[in-house]
Design an enzyme around this catalytic site. Structure first.
Site, PDB file in Angstrom:
ATOM      1  N   HIS A 134       0.825  -1.217   0.000  1.00  0.00           N
ATOM      2  CA  HIS A 134       0.000   0.000   0.000  1.00  0.00           C
ATOM      3  C   HIS A 134       0.855   1.262   0.000  1.00  0.00           C
ATOM      4  CE1 HIS A 134      -3.869  -2.145   1.596  1.00  0.00           C
ATOM      5  NE2 HIS A 134      -3.564  -2.461   0.362  1.00  0.00           N
ATOM      6  N   ASN A 188      -5.609 -13.425  14.321  1.00  0.00           N
ATOM      7  CA  ASN A 188      -6.387 -12.208  14.557  1.00  0.00           C
ATOM      8  C   ASN A 188      -7.203 -12.394  15.826  1.00  0.00           C
ATOM      9  OD1 ASN A 188      -6.207 -10.078  12.260  1.00  0.00           O
ATOM     10  ND2 ASN A 188      -6.332 -12.014  11.143  1.00  0.00           N
TER      11      ASN A 188
END
Length: 274
Positions: free
Chosen positions: A127, A236
Site C-alpha cells: 500500500h 487475529n
C-alpha cells in the site's frame, strides 16, 4: 495450537520447494504502538478526516480537488507515525526474519514504516509508504518526502515553503503521497503486485497477522497460497474475511490470540528448528 504450528513449521522448513515463510501484516499489528486501525470507532479515518467517508476522502480524485487538505491529513499521520515506536510484534518478526533469512518474506499493508524502523529487510509494502512521494502527473519517480516537511496537527495549515517543496520541480504539479488510494489499482512499480503474488505461490505457510482482508490484493495473496497447497495461519483477535475464505479448507490454522503471544511462540519454534 503450539503443536499444530510446530508441525507445519517443521514441514515447510524441510521442504526443498515452496519452503517460504511469508507474513502478511495489517493495521492491527501497529495498534499496540498507539496507531489506530482505520475503520474502527476510534480509527484514524474517523479522527483525521472530519466526517468524510474513507472511500471519498482517500481517493486520487479528492486529492486533485483538495490537495492542501489531503496533505494536512497526510502530515497529521506522519506526526502520529513518527511519535509511535515499534512494538513487540514488530520485534518478533525481525527475529524470525534473522533466523530464516532467504526463507522469509514480509508483505505489509501498513504505510507507517514501523517494520523498516525495527529492522525488517525482506519487505514488500503493497500500500506504499507515508515517507515517500511522487508527482501527481506521473513525471517524476518515487522519492523521499523532504526533511524540511514535518508532521503537523490536523488543523495546522501548510506554510508557503512547504507548498513550494510539495510541487514537482519538473512540471509544477502537486507531489502526492506514494500510497494506494481507494480509486486506484495495484501495480508492480508502486505496490509490488506481481512480486507478492509470486511469493504467495511459493509460500509453504502464510501467516496473516492483524488484518481482516478488506482489500483485494491481500485476499488474492491468501487465495494464491491456498491454490498452490500452502497453509494459511489466521492470527487475529476475531473472525474476518480470511476466516471465511479458509473455513472449509484442511490446510489452515485459526488462532484467536494477540499477535505478540503467537509470534513469540512461532519465533521459539523456529529457533529450536534452526
Amino acid at each position: 495450537m503450539k503443536e499444530q504450528l510446530e508441525e507445519i513449521i517443521k514441514q515447510v522448513y524441510n521442504k526443498k520447494n515452496r519452503n517460504l515463510f511469508t507474513f502478511l501484516t495489517g493495521a492491527g499489528i501497529s495498534s499496540d504502538s498507539g496507531i489506530p486501525t482505520y475503520r474502527g470507532i476510534d480509527g484514524i479515518w474517523i479522527k483525521g478526516t472530519k466526517f468524510h467517508k474513507p472511500e471519498e476522502f482517500g481517493t486520487f480524485k479528492y486529492f486533485k480537488e483538495n490537495p492542501e487538505e489531503v496533505w494536512q491529513y497526510s502530515l497529521f499521520r506522519k506526526k502520529m507515525f513518527e511519535n509511535a515506536s515499534p512494538n513487540e510484534s514488530h520485534k518478533q518478526i525481525v527475529e524470525i526474519e534473522n533466523q530464516l533469512n532467504d526463507k522469509f518474506h514480509l508483505i505489509t499493508q501498513n504505510i507507517d514504516n514501523l517494520h523498516r524502523r525495527t529492522g525488517s529487510k525482506r519487505i514488500y509494502e503493497i500500500h506504499g509508504n507515508n515517507r515517500e512521494i511522487k508527482c501527481s502527473n506521473g513525471c517524476k519517480g518515487i522519492q523521499f518526502l523532504p526533511d524540511e516537511i514535518k508532521g503537523k496537527e490536523i488543523d495546522e495549515d501548510l506554510t508557503e515553503k512547504e507548498i513550494e517543496l510539495l510541487k514537482c520541480k519538473e512540471c509544477g504539479a502537486w507531489m502526492r503521497p506514494n500510497i494506494l488510494w481507494f480509486d486506484e489499482y495495484y501495480d508492480e512499480k508502486t505496490n509490488k503486485k506481481f512480486s507478492s503474488l509470486k511469493i504467495a505461490k511459493n509460500s509453504g505457510v502464510l501467516f496473516i497477522v492483524g488484518t481482516s482482508g478488506a482489500t483485494n490484493l491481500p485476499m488474492a495473496i491468501a487465495e494464491t497460497t491456498l491454490k498452490y497447497g500452502g497453509t494459511i495461519v489466521d492470527i487475529n483477535t476475531e473472525d474476518n474475511l480470511f476466516t471465511e475464505l479458509i473455513k472449509d479448507k484442511k490446510n489452515k490454522i485459526i488462532i484467536r490470540e494477540t499477535s505478540t503471544n503467537t509470534l513469540k511462540t512461532i519465533n521459539e519454534i523456529i529457533r529450536n528448528i534452526c
